[in-house]
Structure formats: structure tokens, C-alpha cells
Design an enzyme around this catalytic site. Structure first.
Site, mmCIF file in Angstrom:
data_model
loop_
_atom_site.group_PDB
_atom_site.id
_atom_site.type_symbol
_atom_site.label_atom_id
_atom_site.label_comp_id
_atom_site.label_asym_id
_atom_site.label_seq_id
_atom_site.Cartn_x
_atom_site.Cartn_y
_atom_site.Cartn_z
ATOM 1 N N HIS A 16 0.855 -1.196 0.000
ATOM 2 C CA HIS A 16 0.000 0.000 0.000
ATOM 3 C C HIS A 16 0.886 1.240 0.000
ATOM 4 O O HIS A 16 1.966 1.236 0.590
ATOM 5 C CB HIS A 16 -0.939 0.005 1.214
ATOM 6 N N HIS B 288 1.051 5.095 1.168
ATOM 7 C CA HIS B 288 0.452 6.093 2.058
ATOM 8 C C HIS B 288 0.499 7.471 1.389
ATOM 9 O O HIS B 288 1.563 7.889 0.899
ATOM 10 C CB HIS B 288 1.266 6.226 3.347
HETATM 11 P P1 AMP Z 1 2.004 0.108 7.354
HETATM 12 O O1 AMP Z 1 2.284 0.234 8.825
HETATM 13 O O2 AMP Z 1 2.862 0.919 6.444
HETATM 14 O O3 AMP Z 1 1.925 -1.363 6.951
HETATM 15 O O4 AMP Z 1 0.564 0.714 7.159
HETATM 16 C C1 AMP Z 1 -0.612 0.019 7.431
HETATM 17 C C2 AMP Z 1 -1.659 1.061 7.593
HETATM 18 O O5 AMP Z 1 -2.912 0.429 7.473
HETATM 19 C C3 AMP Z 1 -1.623 1.760 8.947
HETATM 20 O O6 AMP Z 1 -1.462 3.163 8.741
HETATM 21 C C4 AMP Z 1 -2.975 1.420 9.547
HETATM 22 O O7 AMP Z 1 -3.520 2.485 10.270
HETATM 23 C C5 AMP Z 1 -3.805 1.097 8.329
HETATM 24 N N1 AMP Z 1 -4.938 0.213 8.536
HETATM 25 C C6 AMP Z 1 -4.931 -0.982 9.168
HETATM 26 N N2 AMP Z 1 -6.171 -1.538 9.137
HETATM 27 C C7 AMP Z 1 -6.955 -0.660 8.455
HETATM 28 C C8 AMP Z 1 -8.337 -0.657 8.086
HETATM 29 N N3 AMP Z 1 -9.161 -1.667 8.411
HETATM 30 N N4 AMP Z 1 -8.814 0.405 7.400
HETATM 31 C C9 AMP Z 1 -8.005 1.428 7.075
HETATM 32 N N5 AMP Z 1 -6.697 1.483 7.382
HETATM 33 C C10 AMP Z 1 -6.174 0.449 8.076
#
Ligand code: AMP
Ligand code: ZN
Length: 142
Positions: free
Chosen positions: A102, A104
Site C-alpha cells: 500500500h 500512504h
Molecule cells: P504500514 O504500517 O505501512 O503497513 O501501514 C498500514 C496502515 O494500514 C496503517 O497506517 C494502519 O492504520 C492502516 N490500517 C490498518 N487496518 C486498516 C483498516 N481496516 N482500514 C483502514 N486502514 C487500516
């Protein structure tokens, strides 16, 4: 995708769990991060499951980046933050917590002192829902 496949972002993509979606095309979706670093934090995600930058197909990666640009423009229009970071993590050492690649789109505020390995603090869901609507509209108008 097997039943054993337990990926939260695949579940969002399939509509099995809810999200605040702001954009979708054939290769990607974009939805609000529910633990935002600042209001307007959005994730751009390929629909095809890949764990990280090493696995993702180049055309899916390209689609994520093209759409991250669109999302960033919409965030800029709606929120005019002090800055925006485009960030993507690979591996726990890099702070990756969800193993579906993903990108950001992170609005920044001067002095927010954001760390790359950060705590996840749930945002205000009302505010997230309202911003999702505004950002969706801005994306449709592009
Ligand atoms: P990373 O730490 O770079 O893997 O980012 C994962 C991101 O996914 C974090 O910023 C979380 O807040 C976000 N996240 C996890 N679960 C969800 C969800 N159900 N809906 C939206 N964002 C999420
Ligand atoms: Zn997945």
C-alpha cells in the site's frame, strides 16, 4: 484467493469489511487510513494481492503511483496541509504492519514530528467519514 488467505486489505477490496473508500479503478482502490497521522491520510492499494514492492506486478505498482498522485492532489485541494508525504514500507524493519502492499498519502502539519515507525492511534470516525466524502468529490472533479 483461498479461504485461508487472511489479508485485511483483500477483505476491504472484496467488501467483506467496511472502509471509507474514496477512489476505485480496475487495478487499485484508495481508502481512508483509520489511524491517520493527520486528517486526510489515505492508502492506495492494488486490487491484486502482493505483500510488498518485491512481489507487486510493475503495472499494478505504476497504477498505485498514478493514483497516489491523483489522491494527493485531492487532499491538497480539500485540506491544504503544510505538506504531503508519499510513503510505502517493506518489511517489519521498515514499519510495515499490513502485508498487502500500500502507498500512504500522508498529509503533514509543520511540527507534527511524525516518525516512520509510529503508534497506530484510531482517528475520529465522524471526521474521517466527512473527509472521505469531500475527497471523493474532489477526485470525481479531476
Ligand atoms: P504500514 O504500517 O505501512 O503497513 O501501514 C498500514 C496502515 O494500514 C496503517 O497506517 C494502519 O492504520 C492502516 N490500517 C490498518 N487496518 C486498516 C483498516 N481496516 N482500514 C483502514 N486502514 C487500516
Ligand atoms: Zn491482500
Amino acid at each position: 484467493m483461498t479461504a485461508a488467505h487472511d489479508c485485511i486489505f483483500c477483505k476491504i477490496i472484496n467488501g467483506d469489511i467496511p472502509s471509507f473508500k474514496v477512489f476505485e479503478d480496475d487495478k487499485t482502490i484508495a481508502f481512508m487510513d483509520i489511524n491517520p497521522v493527520n486528517p486526510g491520510h489515505i492508502l492506495v492499494v492494488p486490487k491484486a494481492h502482493a505483500s510488498n514492492i518485491f512481489e507487486i506486478a510493475p503495472d499494478d505498482w505504476a497504477a498505485c503511483m498514478v493514483n497516489a498522485q491523483k489522491v494527493a492532489k485531492a487532499v491538497q485541494q480539500v485540506l491544504a496541509p503544510d505538506g504531503i508525504n508519499i510513503m510505502q514500507a517493506n518489511g517489519t524493519g521498515a514499519g510495515q504492519s499490513v502485508f498487502h502492499v500500500h502507498v500512504h498519502v500522508m498529509p503533514r502539519q509543520s511540527g507534527d514530528d511524525l516518525k516512520m515507525n509510529r503508534e497506530y492511534i484510531p482517528g475520529d470516525m465522524e471526521e474521517i467519514a466527512q473527509l472521505a466524502e469531500k475527497i471523493t468529490t474532489a477526485l470525481l472533479e479531476q
